[in-house]
Design an enzyme around this catalytic site. Structure first.
Site: not given
Ligand code: VAH
Length: 317
Positions: A10, A13-14, A36, A51-52, A141, A145
């Protein structure tokens, strides 16, 4: 530890773009292999398409480049992740579990896994969120995580894999505009204020969220990764934050510099995600274990963001 040869997933990314710069400044351009899903339009060193979910390609890259440490940043973020929950689980978790196993097999020295305040949920204390509390995330998400955090702790305990992780709050930066997140407003607002003098916020004015400025993200992440293992008391993930803000308070801070700036509010599906998270965080364990100490507060971040975006835009024009 061996001289690090780092692989970043990645990397476009940011956080990936900034981490690449910092690691290449520290260890040399050729010692950081960026990967990436899509090509990097402006590579500053070794880059490979990856591609991970293709674990065999990752194994080949680790062998070819003699990789010793991995920063695994590739993931679908909170908002975009809700558009395809099964894909989000596959990318954010299934792939990560394969990478944990590969890291043991390939005897990787150290692996960084970015967790998030997205693991917090409606049962999590909203103020001064403790390191350990009730975590029932409402997004895939967050679920992916949180599960990743627990597997990271397991791999450290069972297989002695040196996994390190931080629960990033909203990350603010000017180099790469983030996408697919719920905290993206805190970056978009700056660019829209300078370009159009107005911004329509997809979160309500008083939605308070924990944030951190990119220079502190990079410094904190490298502090954790370079800390002696005995200082790293947990391999799940450290709470971390620098300041909290709302769309309204950020707009007021921007108006100090751009008095004519106007903000309006049209909440969308991201409002419910933001309300499931927390407002302020207790990051005392990161401070005591490995010296976390952010330099930027909201005022200094706003000043630095606006001046750097202006510099960036003058360079382009
Ligand atoms: C999001 N920028 O908005 C990410 C982050 C804390 C949020 O993990 O999904």
């Amino acid at each position: 530890m061996r001289n690090p040869l780092t692989l970043i997933t990645g990397a476009n990314g940011q956080i990936g773009k900034e981490l690449t710069k910092a690691l290449r400044n520290l260890h040399g351009t050729e010692s950081v292999i960026c990967t990436d899903l899509k090509p990097d339009p402006d590579p500053s060193g070794p880059f490979e398409l990856l591609d991970i979910t293709d674990i065999n390609k990752m194994k080949q890259l680790i062998g070819d480049y003699k990789v010793t440490q991995i920063y695994h940043l590739a993931a679908l973020l909170s908002s975009k992740g809700e558009q395809n929950p099964q894909l989000t689980w596959s990318i954010n978790f299934d792939a990560y579990l394969k990478i944990l196993n590969l890291a043991v097999e390939m005897e990787i020295d150290r692996l960084f896994f970015p967790s998030t305040i997205g693991i917090y949920g409606p049962t999590t204390p909203k103020v001064n969120t403790p390191q350990n509390a009730s975590f029932l995330p409402s997004t895939v998400y967050g679920i992916s995580k949180l599960t990743g955090e627990m597997w990271g702790q397991y791999f450290r305990n069972r297989y002695k894999l040196d996994v390190r992780s931080i629960r990033y709050p909203g990350v603010i930066s000017y180099g790469t505009i983030p996408s697919g997140g719920t905290t993206d407003f805190a970056v978009e607002m700056f660019f829209e204020a300078l370009a159009k003098g107005k911004y329509i916020s997809y979160l309500l004015p008083d939605t308070r969220l924990p944030m951190v400025y990119m220079p502190d993200v990079i410094n904190g992440t490298l502090q954790l990764m370079n800390a002696p293992i005995e200082k790293v008391s947990i391999a799940s993930a450290y709470n971390l934050a620098a300041f909290s803000l709302t769309p309204a308070s950020l707009a007021e801070s921007i108006k100090v510099h751009i008095p004519e700036f106007e903000i309006n509010y049209q909440p969308d599906h991201r409002q419910a995600i933001a309300e499931s998270w927390t407002e302020t965080i207790d990051d005392s364990l990161a401070r005591s274990d490995w010296g976390w100490a952010p330099e930027y507060d909201m005022t200094s971040m706003v000043q630095d963001m606006l001046s750097n975006i202006r510099i960036q835009q003058n360079q382009v024009s």
